[in-house]
Design a protein around this motif. Structure first.
Motif, PDB file in Angstrom:
ATOM      1  N   ASP A  89      24.379 -52.859 -23.079  1.00 15.50           N
ATOM      2  CA  ASP A  89      24.634 -54.300 -23.060  1.00 15.50           C
ATOM      3  C   ASP A  89      23.727 -55.090 -23.994  1.00 15.50           C
ATOM      4  OD1 ASP A  89      22.284 -54.004 -21.719  1.00 15.50           O
ATOM      5  OD2 ASP A  89      22.831 -55.239 -19.988  1.00 15.50           O
ATOM      6  N   ASP A  90      22.625 -54.479 -24.431  1.00 12.67           N
ATOM      7  CA  ASP A  90      21.667 -55.212 -25.240  1.00 12.67           C
ATOM      8  C   ASP A  90      21.561 -54.694 -26.676  1.00 12.67           C
ATOM      9  OD1 ASP A  90      20.598 -52.785 -24.594  1.00 12.67           O
ATOM     10  OD2 ASP A  90      18.584 -53.543 -24.111  1.00 12.67           O
ATOM     11  N   ARG A  91      22.511 -53.855 -27.070  1.00 14.80           N
ATOM     12  CA  ARG A  91      22.480 -53.294 -28.425  1.00 14.80           C
ATOM     13  C   ARG A  91      23.883 -53.308 -29.027  1.00 14.80           C
ATOM     14  NH1 ARG A  91      19.406 -49.669 -25.578  1.00 14.80           N
ATOM     15  NH2 ARG A  91      21.075 -48.113 -25.548  1.00 14.80           N
ATOM     16  N   PRO A  92      23.983 -53.267 -30.356  1.00  9.20           N
ATOM     17  CA  PRO A  92      25.305 -53.162 -30.977  1.00  9.20           C
ATOM     18  C   PRO A  92      26.016 -51.888 -30.537  1.00  9.20           C
ATOM     19  CG  PRO A  92      23.640 -53.747 -32.603  1.00  9.20           C
ATOM     20  CD  PRO A  92      22.905 -53.377 -31.354  1.00  9.20           C
ATOM     21  N   ALA A  93      27.319 -51.835 -30.733  1.00 10.22           N
ATOM     22  CA  ALA A  93      28.071 -50.619 -30.421  1.00 10.22           C
ATOM     23  C   ALA A  93      27.525 -49.460 -31.250  1.00 10.22           C
ATOM     24  CB  ALA A  93      29.546 -50.835 -30.720  1.00 10.22           C
ATOM     25  N   PRO A  94      27.463 -48.261 -30.683  1.00  2.73           N
ATOM     26  CA  PRO A  94      26.829 -47.138 -31.390  1.00  2.73           C
ATOM     27  C   PRO A  94      27.556 -46.707 -32.650  1.00  2.73           C
ATOM     28  CG  PRO A  94      27.898 -46.382 -29.366  1.00  2.73           C
ATOM     29  CD  PRO A  94      27.907 -47.876 -29.318  1.00  2.73           C
ATOM     30  N   TRP A  95      28.822 -47.099 -32.806  1.00  4.96           N
ATOM     31  CA  TRP A  95      29.532 -46.678 -34.019  1.00  4.96           C
ATOM     32  C   TRP A  95      29.209 -47.533 -35.243  1.00  4.96           C
ATOM     33  CZ3 TRP A  95      32.059 -47.473 -29.332  1.00  4.96           C
ATOM     34  CH2 TRP A  95      32.631 -48.737 -29.139  1.00  4.96           C
ATOM     35  N   THR A  96      28.174 -48.334 -35.162  1.00 12.95           N
ATOM     36  CA  THR A  96      27.673 -48.929 -36.406  1.00 12.95           C
ATOM     37  C   THR A  96      27.224 -47.836 -37.374  1.00 12.95           C
ATOM     38  OG1 THR A  96      25.483 -49.167 -35.392  1.00 12.95           O
ATOM     39  CG2 THR A  96      26.941 -51.092 -35.341  1.00 12.95           C
ATOM     40  N   THR A  97      26.939 -46.637 -36.855  1.00 14.87           N
ATOM     41  CA  THR A  97      26.570 -45.518 -37.733  1.00 14.87           C
ATOM     42  C   THR A  97      27.714 -45.128 -38.661  1.00 14.87           C
ATOM     43  OG1 THR A  97      27.220 -43.962 -35.980  1.00 14.87           O
ATOM     44  CG2 THR A  97      24.899 -44.593 -36.098  1.00 14.87           C
ATOM     45  N   CYS A  98      28.942 -45.469 -38.307  1.00 17.15           N
ATOM     46  CA  CYS A  98      30.081 -45.200 -39.197  1.00 17.15           C
ATOM     47  C   CYS A  98      29.922 -45.921 -40.527  1.00 17.15           C
ATOM     48  CB  CYS A  98      31.392 -45.637 -38.540  1.00 17.15           C
ATOM     49  SG  CYS A  98      31.890 -44.681 -37.092  1.00 17.15           S
ATOM     50  N   TYR A  99      29.177 -47.039 -40.516  1.00 17.42           N
ATOM     51  CA  TYR A  99      29.041 -47.884 -41.700  1.00 17.42           C
ATOM     52  C   TYR A  99      27.713 -47.675 -42.414  1.00 17.42           C
ATOM     53  CZ  TYR A  99      32.485 -50.313 -38.749  1.00 17.42           C
ATOM     54  OH  TYR A  99      33.551 -50.627 -37.940  1.00 17.42           O
ATOM     55  N   ALA A 100      26.940 -46.692 -41.966  1.00 17.76           N
ATOM     56  CA  ALA A 100      25.582 -46.525 -42.493  1.00 17.76           C
ATOM     57  C   ALA A 100      25.561 -45.928 -43.891  1.00 17.76           C
ATOM     58  CB  ALA A 100      24.753 -45.666 -41.550  1.00 17.76           C
ATOM     59  N   SER A 101      26.620 -45.236 -44.295  1.00 19.38           N
ATOM     60  CA  SER A 101      26.672 -44.635 -45.627  1.00 19.38           C
ATOM     61  C   SER A 101      28.059 -44.810 -46.203  1.00 19.38           C
ATOM     62  CB  SER A 101      26.323 -43.137 -45.565  1.00 19.38           C
ATOM     63  OG  SER A 101      27.324 -42.425 -44.853  1.00 19.38           O
ATOM     64  N   ALA A 102      28.171 -44.578 -47.498  1.00 22.38           N
ATOM     65  CA  ALA A 102      29.454 -44.762 -48.178  1.00 22.38           C
ATOM     66  C   ALA A 102      30.509 -43.797 -47.667  1.00 22.38           C
ATOM     67  CB  ALA A 102      29.270 -44.593 -49.682  1.00 22.38           C
ATOM     68  N   SER A 103      30.092 -42.630 -47.178  1.00 19.45           N
ATOM     69  CA  SER A 103      31.043 -41.627 -46.715  1.00 19.45           C
ATOM     70  C   SER A 103      31.227 -41.640 -45.205  1.00 19.45           C
ATOM     71  CB  SER A 103      30.582 -40.232 -47.151  1.00 19.45           C
ATOM     72  OG  SER A 103      29.303 -39.933 -46.597  1.00 19.45           O
ATOM     73  N   GLY A 104      30.533 -42.539 -44.505  1.00 19.42           N
ATOM     74  CA  GLY A 104      30.597 -42.545 -43.049  1.00 19.42           C
ATOM     75  C   GLY A 104      31.990 -42.753 -42.505  1.00 19.42           C
ATOM     76  N   CYS A 105      32.788 -43.564 -43.188  1.00 21.49           N
ATOM     77  CA  CYS A 105      34.135 -43.854 -42.722  1.00 21.49           C
ATOM     78  C   CYS A 105      35.093 -42.688 -42.925  1.00 21.49           C
ATOM     79  CB  CYS A 105      34.680 -45.090 -43.439  1.00 21.49           C
ATOM     80  SG  CYS A 105      34.128 -46.663 -42.716  1.00 21.49           S
ATOM     81  N   ASP A 106      34.691 -41.687 -43.684  1.00 24.69           N
ATOM     82  CA  ASP A 106      35.587 -40.568 -43.965  1.00 24.69           C
ATOM     83  C   ASP A 106      35.660 -39.573 -42.820  1.00 24.69           C
ATOM     84  OD1 ASP A 106      36.061 -41.663 -46.429  1.00 24.69           O
ATOM     85  OD2 ASP A 106      34.596 -40.397 -47.470  1.00 24.69           O
ATOM     86  N   SER A 107      34.660 -39.558 -41.941  1.00 26.38           N
ATOM     87  CA  SER A 107      34.586 -38.549 -40.899  1.00 26.38           C
ATOM     88  C   SER A 107      35.230 -39.060 -39.615  1.00 26.38           C
ATOM     89  CB  SER A 107      33.128 -38.173 -40.641  1.00 26.38           C
ATOM     90  OG  SER A 107      32.390 -39.326 -40.241  1.00 26.38           O
TER      91      SER A 107
END
Length: 621
Positions: A89-107
């Protein structure tokens, strides 16, 4: 902050914490409340399926995620529960890691996110039109036939002055040691917005003595203007060389990688994306995606090569596919909109213009000398009238009004939202409300958001979506730091514009934060919140020194935003050459997006409009 406000926020958190996914809402402030909407007027609530924070008719527990499109978000959410830790409840959704690198959205499962489809050639809509023929098969032509006209139903233009022919079922480009020959396929395409896939089958020469023959055949995307001169300098292409026995990836005059042509029947595919990404496949098996190129708006598909043998290096067939992608930084012509002064109003130096739409008509609101004005946008001009002026209300301690925006519900209920500078120096978000449409009287004053003593809220953008009011503002803290911040109504079952509280935690503030030490040289302001293609979009102005640009964020829901960088820049030599900002993003026709913004040339700010092609909700390929 008063105890009453804090208790109200805590009560909201407690009630929402009971939803599925054990989500919660952290908040440190609330505001004064005032009801304003006629009972039973659901506004835009019928656009969504939210009820008490959960999705009803899809059976998907989204809790406090508030997806832009619950059906579009459902496949990702189902996969995410096994791939990510629980949402806190006090942090962003954990899938912000999808946006951490240029290839994150590919997986997987990140590739299921609609926000990962923005500015990606992986997600697109097939275009079936006359720009590119889907198949060019030279096997239907007799040997010796004119390649420009022998393919049924198609005609081609020659490359320069060459005379390409068909020999033994393949295109013989017909070039020589001095210049390449070949033909142009289709019309020029815009590689800034379109993904293009070109699949070609080569034919080896009948003979190549000592592997020393001057033979080549290729398919390329090249500058259309250069091809008229008979010159091929590929932006990117595939070139078959019999003397080397390979097919190479070429860019300009450079060979980037090559693969042996072992099977003459093999199909090589060149896949180019608006992002500059290049992929090469052989019989649908990936060979490389390690290279990028520079897309252009006027690229031409060309079949080309050199021949010394009658049955030299040839091309048996070409299959072409063109896809329209969602490329958010491809705006075209920019036009100035005249903001004409009301009679008797002087000085007239309108600021903070915003544009909204209602029933297919467009309306502009501006601030001038601390007062607000409304007017209908007709063509490329707005005629403001003094009768539409909204001035300060001294009884509410207002000293000046600024940063207006307009929201009109389908019923005609209208909210003119603005930042109010109060006599004590604080800034809060208020609205004037009426029920007679965008230019009707606005007799009520509503308190929307107040962050408390020492805090300042300004630059509001108001959106009603899926039964919620979403208010995006710039929050400035007492220490001088600032960030964009989202506030929202407390429940979809109460669609009135009241009881706005800070939205659940996300990475929005992290992406838009400006430290107090940098406040004089940097700034993030004037956001515009919209919904497009299963995502929330946030266009906003970023200032670095004297440079002002418009950037973009995208999110499937309200807990994880993806930064997409700059989408509109100043034009050298234009009337917006010093800076662009204060965006208003609206839907155009046929998937287009229209952007209204303020441009600065040092002599003053002007309202501009520009548009880009696009796909509202591209499909993953």
């Amino acid at each position: 902050m008063s105890a009453r406000r804090l208790d109200a926020a805590r009560a909201l958190v407690a009630s929402l914490a009971m939803v599925l996914l054990t989500l919660g809402c952290g908040s440190d402030g609330a505001i004064s409340r005032e009801d304003q909407g006629p009972a039973g007027d659901a506004g835009a609530s019928d656009q969504g399926v939210f009820l008490d924070g959960a999705v009803v008719d899809q059976g998907v527990p989204t809790g406090l995620l508030f997806p832009a499109d619950s059906a579009r978000f459902a496949p990702f959410l189902a996969a995410a529960q096994d791939a990510f830790p629980p949402v806190a409840d006090d942090r962003p959704a954990p899938w912000t890691t999808c946006y951490a690198s240029a290839s994150g959205c590919d997986s997987a499962p990140c590739s299921l996110l609609a926000s990962c489809c923005v500015a990606s050639g992986r997600c697109a809509e097939l275009q079936v039109d006359a720009l590119l023929p889907p198949a060019v098969l030279f096997s239907s032509c007799a040997s010796g036939a004119d390649a420009l006209s022998c393919v049924p139903g198609q005609t081609f233009l020659p490359l320069g002055s060459s005379t390409p022919t068909v020999e033994a079922g393949g295109l013989r480009p017909g070039g020589d040691a001095m210049r390449e020959g070949g033909l142009l396929v289709g019309a020029p395409v815009d590689l800034l917005t379109d993904r293009v896939d070109l699949s070609v089958v080569f034919a080896p020469p009948s003979s190549c003595p000592g592997n020393a023959c001057l033979e080549s055949a290729g398919v390329s995307l090249a500058h259309a203007s250069e091809l008229a001169l008979g010159v091929v300098s590929p932006l990117v292409g595939l070139l078959y060389s019999p003397s080397r026995g390979d097919v190479s990836l070429v860019m300009g005059d450079q060979v980037r990688m090559a693969w042996a042509l072992v099977d003459p029947a093999a199909s090589f595919t060149l896949e180019v994306h608006p992002s500059g990404r290049v992929r090469v496949l052989r019989d649908n098996v990936l060979l490389t995606e390690a290279f990028t190129y520079t897309p252009r708006a006027d690229a031409q598909v060309v079949l080309h090569g050199r021949n010394t043998e009658l049955q030299g290096a040839r091309l048996r067939s070409l299959h072409a596919l063109r896809y329209r992608t969602e490329a958010p930084a491809t705006f075209g012509t920019r036009s100035v909109i005249a903001l004409n002064a009301p009679l008797g109003v002087s000085p007239w130096a309108p600021r903070g213009a915003a544009v909204s739409t209602h029933e297919g008509r467009h309306y502009a609101v501006v601030e001038n000398d601390g007062a607000l004005y409304r007017g209908e946008l007709l063509g490329l001009g707005v005629d403001f009238e003094s009768t539409q002026r909204v001035t300060v209300d001294a009884s509410r301690s207002e000293r000046a009004l600024s940063a207006p925006t307009l929201l009109v519900r389908p019923s005609g209920e209208t909210f003119l939202v603005y930042a109010a500078e109060l006599t004590d120096g604080s800034r809060t978000i208020r609205a004037r409300r009426g029920v007679d449409g965008p230019l009707g009287p606005l007799p009520e004053i509503l308190e929307l958001a107040d962050a408390g003593p020492g805090h300042a809220l300004d630059d509001p953008s108001l959106l009603e979506h899926a039964g919620y009011f979403l208010l995006l503002v710039r929050h400035r803290w007492p220490d001088g730091s600032s960030a964009l911040e989202l506030w929202m109504s407390d429940a979809a079952t109460t669609p009135a514009l009241r009881d706005l509280v800070p939205a659940p935690a996300s990475n929005l503030s992290e992406l838009t934060a400006v430290d107090s030490a940098d406040a004089n040289q940097a700034g993030v302001q004037a956001p515009s919140l919209s919904v497009r293609g299963g995502t929330y979009r946030v266009h906003y102005e970023r200032r670095t020194g004297t440079r002002r640009v418009i950037e973009l964020l995208a999110a499937d829901e309200l807990r994880a935003f993806r930064a997409l960088g700059e989408v509109l820049l100043p034009r050298p030599g234009g009337q917006d050459r010093l800076g662009v900002g204060s965006p208003s993003a609206l839907e155009g026709t046929a998937g287009a997006e229209r952007l209204y913004y303020l441009g600065d040339d040092g002599l003053g700010e002007r309202l501009f409009v520009t548009e880009r092609p696009g796909v509202e909700d591209p499909t993953p390929l």
